[in-house]
Design a protein around this motif. Sequence first.
Motif, PDB file in Angstrom:
ATOM      1  N   ALA A 140     -25.154 -35.156 -41.671  1.00  0.00           N
ATOM      2  CA  ALA A 140     -25.060 -36.422 -42.389  1.00  0.00           C
ATOM      3  C   ALA A 140     -25.588 -37.572 -41.542  1.00  0.00           C
ATOM      4  N   ALA A 142     -27.990 -37.335 -47.596  1.00  0.00           N
ATOM      5  CA  ALA A 142     -27.703 -38.455 -46.698  1.00  0.00           C
ATOM      6  C   ALA A 142     -28.932 -39.339 -46.521  1.00  0.00           C
ATOM      7  N   GLY A 187     -19.059 -34.279 -47.371  1.00  0.00           N
ATOM      8  CA  GLY A 187     -19.616 -33.055 -46.798  1.00  0.00           C
ATOM      9  C   GLY A 187     -18.874 -31.813 -47.255  1.00  0.00           C
ATOM     10  N   ILE A 228     -27.077 -31.461 -47.191  1.00  0.00           N
ATOM     11  CA  ILE A 228     -26.392 -32.664 -46.699  1.00  0.00           C
ATOM     12  C   ILE A 228     -27.403 -33.640 -46.108  1.00  0.00           C
ATOM     13  N   ILE A 266     -17.788 -39.522 -45.028  1.00  0.00           N
ATOM     14  CA  ILE A 266     -18.827 -38.550 -44.672  1.00  0.00           C
ATOM     15  C   ILE A 266     -18.258 -37.135 -44.697  1.00  0.00           C
TER      16      ILE A 266
END
Length: 509
Positions: free
Chosen positions: A284, A35, A13, A31, A9
């Motif tokens: 996220a 996600a 990111g 993001i 993650i």
Amino acid sequence: MNGVQLLLIIGIGIAVTAVARKKSVEPGWLIVVLAAGASFIPGVPRLELDSELILALVIPPLLYSATRGASMSGFGANLRAIIYLGVITVVLTAGVLGWLASLLLPSIGVAAAFVLGSVLAPPDTITTVSHGERIGMPKRVTSILTGESLVNDATALTLFTIAVAAVNGAHATWLGGVGEFFRTAGIGMAIGAGFAVVGLVIRKRLGNPTLETALVMLLPFTAFLTAEQAHASGILAVVTAAFSMSVNLALDPKHQYPGGYRTRLQEESVWQVMDFLLETFVFAYIGLQLRFVLHDLDEADDSAVVRTLIAAGVLLVAAVVFRFVAVFGLFGRWTAHYRSIQRRASRDPRFLPGRDRRRRGEPVAPPTAKETALVSWTGMRGILTLAAAAGVPEFTSSGEPFPGRNEIQAIALIVTLGTLLLQGTTVGWLARKLDFDLTAERAEYARMRAHGRQLARGADDPNADPDASFEAQRLAIGKAVMQRQLTEDVARDLIEEIDLRQAAHHIGR
């Protein structure tokens, strides 16, 4: 959640943020979108974190970092607007959205509907404020939104606690709610102030930038958890501790000590990295929950998904529209009162508004129409909404399943996503479209900065020890703030310049 998922993650990111900034796109909402799409990929595991863990690990450092850059004088100057937004608007929003939820989802009951209203009530403006200068946001709007973000969470969590208690059969009243708010706020602020005092005493005795930075980074978590254990406001404990530490360490001569410049420079970099990592994870995490929340609803009831999506859409629109109504209504009332005072003063030269009654001088002017419009549009929901929704208990005190728990969590996620995509992607465009004239504001900042540099040069003694000379310059800046010759944000910038010069001096030796 395992370590590999977390590393993936954060790594993704970083890559998304790098691309977004090159394309002048806000990385947060990008993001979230990516996600949310990724959550529907077969085989993607569900991220499961305890809501109390999210509150304890994410909220305190983000709040502490945001408060570090806040101005106490700016908070005081805009207190009326902050109370309007952080208390009154949150209470009204919780009531309106709770009432709507009770009509849209009658099966969950009125008390549970108001739990949902309190979950959806507080906007999260920290991320917007952090980009305020880049998008052309006036300083006053930044101060108002910063103050709102530091107050509204405590208000919403108090309402949430009262609503959950009502579901459990407790007798809750508005008067009791007001008393509970002031009780939790007072104890929380006292705990935060106490930890700040202890931190200030210990810090100067450590004599090591790494240890001093570690101490300060522990402070928000310690203040938050202690206040929560005392059934007080952990959020206000963190805010109070951050205000006390940052103001005293930078500006109060009593808390200056040799080598403090190294710790200040180190902390600035550490908090920037911490902010980025936490914000990346939060956005996220929001997006990756979408598929699983909808799946939980579908398993519970075949028609629940459709009903919940309709309710979420209505509540999303209502949340956006009602913020406009509340902000324009409250600020409009303020404007009308202010103009009434001006008219009375013009007719009666002996009339001194506020000075005779409160000795506060001239009343503060309300925000302009442009400022009000921008504040109205910054109603994005964030991690507190999701954490509160996740914190809804599975069962009531009688052992029955908590009514509407799945619906509350799904709607909280959808409304958060919707406001991030609708408002988060356009707030920069709106700020530029409103075309604020920041010429006077920037000129005043430049004037103060030049005055501060002049004060620092006046305190510089070329014949004294260099470290003592740098310390004298910082003391001159701190004294100017106390005498209201400089604002806190200008003083912090000047002190950072002095710290950098002192660090460069020692490197060059």
